[in-house]
Scaffold this motif. Structure first.
Motif, PDB file in Angstrom:
ATOM      1  N   ILE A  56       0.827  -1.193   0.000  1.00  0.00           N
ATOM      2  CA  ILE A  56       0.000   0.000   0.000  1.00  0.00           C
ATOM      3  C   ILE A  56       0.870   1.255   0.000  1.00  0.00           C
ATOM      4  O   ILE A  56       1.763   1.404   0.828  1.00  0.00           O
ATOM      5  CB  ILE A  56      -0.931   0.021   1.228  1.00  0.00           C
ATOM      6  N   THR A  57       0.600   2.130  -0.976  1.00  0.00           N
ATOM      7  CA  THR A  57       1.214   3.440  -0.963  1.00  0.00           C
ATOM      8  C   THR A  57       0.322   4.284  -0.078  1.00  0.00           C
ATOM      9  O   THR A  57      -0.808   4.583  -0.439  1.00  0.00           O
ATOM     10  CB  THR A  57       1.212   4.051  -2.378  1.00  0.00           C
ATOM     11  N   LYS A  58       0.782   4.623   1.088  1.00  0.00           N
ATOM     12  CA  LYS A  58      -0.132   5.262   2.025  1.00  0.00           C
ATOM     13  C   LYS A  58      -0.504   6.671   1.589  1.00  0.00           C
ATOM     14  O   LYS A  58      -1.658   7.029   1.519  1.00  0.00           O
ATOM     15  CB  LYS A  58       0.478   5.247   3.425  1.00  0.00           C
ATOM     16  N   GLY A  59       0.468   7.479   1.290  1.00  0.00           N
ATOM     17  CA  GLY A  59       0.180   8.836   0.848  1.00  0.00           C
ATOM     18  C   GLY A  59      -0.509   9.650   1.916  1.00  0.00           C
ATOM     19  O   GLY A  59      -0.669   9.214   3.064  1.00  0.00           O
ATOM     20  N   GLY A  60      -0.918  10.851   1.553  1.00  0.00           N
ATOM     21  CA  GLY A  60      -1.496  11.763   2.525  1.00  0.00           C
ATOM     22  C   GLY A  60      -2.979  12.009   2.335  1.00  0.00           C
ATOM     23  O   GLY A  60      -3.557  12.876   2.983  1.00  0.00           O
ATOM     24  N   ILE A  61      -3.632  11.249   1.435  1.00  0.00           N
ATOM     25  CA  ILE A  61      -5.045  11.488   1.138  1.00  0.00           C
ATOM     26  C   ILE A  61      -5.933  10.766   2.148  1.00  0.00           C
ATOM     27  O   ILE A  61      -5.869   9.551   2.268  1.00  0.00           O
ATOM     28  CB  ILE A  61      -5.406  10.976  -0.273  1.00  0.00           C
ATOM     29  N   SER A  62      -6.766  11.507   2.872  1.00  0.00           N
ATOM     30  CA  SER A  62      -7.771  10.868   3.724  1.00  0.00           C
ATOM     31  C   SER A  62      -9.144  11.213   3.185  1.00  0.00           C
ATOM     32  O   SER A  62      -9.331  12.267   2.576  1.00  0.00           O
ATOM     33  CB  SER A  62      -7.618  11.308   5.177  1.00  0.00           C
ATOM     34  N   PHE A  63     -10.098  10.298   3.389  1.00  0.00           N
ATOM     35  CA  PHE A  63     -11.395  10.459   2.734  1.00  0.00           C
ATOM     36  C   PHE A  63     -12.536  10.118   3.674  1.00  0.00           C
ATOM     37  O   PHE A  63     -12.465   9.153   4.422  1.00  0.00           O
ATOM     38  CB  PHE A  63     -11.455   9.558   1.488  1.00  0.00           C
ATOM     39  N   ILE A  64     -13.598  10.929   3.612  1.00  0.00           N
ATOM     40  CA  ILE A  64     -14.814  10.678   4.391  1.00  0.00           C
ATOM     41  C   ILE A  64     -15.980  10.592   3.420  1.00  0.00           C
ATOM     42  O   ILE A  64     -16.195  11.509   2.630  1.00  0.00           O
ATOM     43  CB  ILE A  64     -15.111  11.826   5.383  1.00  0.00           C
ATOM     44  N   SER A  65     -16.732   9.494   3.482  1.00  0.00           N
ATOM     45  CA  SER A  65     -17.845   9.325   2.550  1.00  0.00           C
ATOM     46  C   SER A  65     -19.152   9.091   3.285  1.00  0.00           C
ATOM     47  O   SER A  65     -19.218   8.303   4.222  1.00  0.00           O
ATOM     48  CB  SER A  65     -17.580   8.144   1.614  1.00  0.00           C
TER      49      SER A  65
END
Lengths: 350, 350
Positions: free
Chosen positions: A27-36
């Motif tokens: 997994i490329t963690k990265g900095g994107i967080s998401f709320i759906s």
């Protein structure tokens, strides 16, 4: 609505029943967080992101259903303080206290970008949202103008949402809307130029005479340089070296703040080498984190090797010129918002 | 511009240097023929089309460069008479005799649809087109209104171009703009409803009370039926049978002229069976060729088996709800144009 749960790739928690979970070390963690607010939109985003040449990584991913326990504000405030989150994505149907939500989002937007896909925009859409999450979708015009005033990036489609999140996570903010089109092919370059013309935030700059002369030096004779301004067609004869050197040259020009690089890889241009050559340029400290470059390597599965070489070096790629341009315009909008906030802060200090 | 040559899958000729050529027996020929003024756009279309779950087939595919020998008019007239071509796609930068081109396209549009991606729309784009093919791009407004008056379908993006060509080739024309949204998930359904709201040609119809009662009978208790009108959320609990039966029921309603079917396949819904169940319904003579259904099976590579089962039965699938809706709107526009031509013909006969 149903709710698929929580994924925290940062700490390794995954409560969902979606099969997209990759082995942890891939997994490329990265900095994107998401709320759906929708489990299905959440799943779709995970499935689409996982189907990219290199799977799109998420830092934290929350499907909140109809918010029985925690709600948007709680989660936003958590992500506001979460240092590993660099950009927040949201799928929003509605929220009972709209004003409070906008105030919270606006406060956070001064620290990190928020990209929101707000649905229930039409009357019918609002009715559907109400029967889905019981949300009052609210007036589309009111939401749009509140987003705009508060530096919140509102997007229209799932593709724009994902491209914009990737761009914020992986690219530096541009100084302004000056964007240069460097294309290896006429048709897609013109198509890209038209797309830029649709965005008020973007314009194609006049570059220095020395830069033009240098491009003429570097490129094949048949290259069309700055017809129109802010545009160079390096032609299908361009080698990997032509790509890299002309891009370097354009990035050095003070009038250029972003670049869209388009290449429609012909059979005789080695893909992996192209990806590696560009990746080497971007990771060079002179260029890294200075100006965003939107890499459009076309097309389809045929160019995966080039895209993978770039993405594995942490450099995002985009599917088509117009998708890259939509993301570029959103970065300019946010960059200008942040500048205005900083200006405001300065004048307040005086 | 460069020019990549000619592919005629109908007779088996391929002069291009693009590697997308499939073994002859695997090519789905279909009725889509394409003329491109850019070799790179032509290649991109072939590469993107080949990367779909089932490769997009072309009947005849011509990259004409700057038209030294044959030009648009010659080719259009050839395709006009070519019986195996059911729809013509064009990538157009400009043409010296604009009026003559529009007249030819308009004449052909009365017989078969023409879908055109016209570039050089902005001032900068027009300059780029001129330096590329020496084309005078002409006024965008003049072209747009000429297309509209003549039943020519103008599209904005590569995706819309390809989706619209697929829809014309594979689906019957709808009677009018009444489109029903049958969705297995709330979020994507609302998103789709918003997209429909963007198109003047489309509207979500009120269906018969008997149809509503029948849907209530067929579907899980938690299903949301006709909130709003023209919309049913069959929920994530829907089985393959729920999908097929509710779709059949909606197609039987006289107020429904097109359907968008959206399903975000959860782990517990068998993909291949879903594709096969739907394919069986569509090939049933009672439904075949009657009303267009836009199948949106989400998302990404995770649902390829369902999409392949449908596409191999000759039923097209679409990536996202908004892409399906863009194509649906174009079919309605063309259908209404054809009706107006036929009406005109009738009144002239009297």
């Amino acid at each position: 609505p149903n709710c698929i749960g929580v994924i925290d790739n940062y700490s390794g928690v995954d409560t969902t029943f979606i099969e997209t979970g990759l082995p942890e070390d891939e997994i490329t963690k990265g900095g994107i967080s998401f709320i759906s607010q929708s489990g299905a939109i959440a799943s779709s985003i995970l499935m689409i992101g996982d189907s990219y040449p290199v799977a799109m990584g998420f830092n934290k991913f929350v499907s909140i259903g109809n918010m029985a326990d925690v709600d948007f504000i709680d989660l936003l405030e958590y992500l506001e303080e979460d240092e590993s989150t660099t950009v927040i994505g949201m799928y929003l149907e509605g929220y009972p206290e709209g004003r409070k939500l906008i105030d919270t989002m606006g406060r956070i937007a001064k620290k990190k970008p928020i990209v929101v896909l707000k649905v229930g925009r039409s009357e019918e859409g609002a009715t559907a949202a109400s029967s889905h999450t019981g949300s009052m979708a609210g007036s589309d015009m009111v939401y749009r103008s509140a987003f705009k005033q508060n530096g919140i990036v509102a997007v229209d489609t799932l593709e724009e949402l994902m491209d914009t999140l990737k761009a914020f996570d992986g690219l530096p903010l541009p100084k302004d809307g000056n964007i240069f089109v460097l294309t290896q092919a006429g048709g897609p370059g013109i198509y890209c130029t038209d797309a830029i013309g649709q965005h008020q935030a973007l314009n194609m700059p006049v570059i220095e005479d020395e830069t033009k002369a240098e491009l003429k030096e570097i490129l094949p004779d048949m290259a069309a340089i700055c017809e129109p301004e802010g545009y160079a067609d390096i032609t299908a004869a361009a080698t990997v070296d032509h790509h890299v050197k002309s891009l370097e040259c354009v990035l050095d020009d003070p009038n250029v703040s972003s670049v869209v690089l388009i290449t429609i890889v012909p059979t005789f241009l080695p893909r992996k080498e192209l990806g590696e050559g560009l990746a080497e340029l971007y990771t060079n400290s002179q260029y890294r984190d200075k100006k965003p470059v939107y890499n459009v390597i076309m097309a389809g599965n045929y160019v995966e090797t080039a895209r993978i070489a770039l993405e594995e070096a942490g450099i995002y790629t985009f599917d088509t010129p117009d998708r890259a341009v939509n993301a570029a315009s959103n970065l300019v909008y946010y960059s200008e918002f942040i500048s205005s906030v900083e200006e405001g802060g300065k004048s307040h200090d005086r």
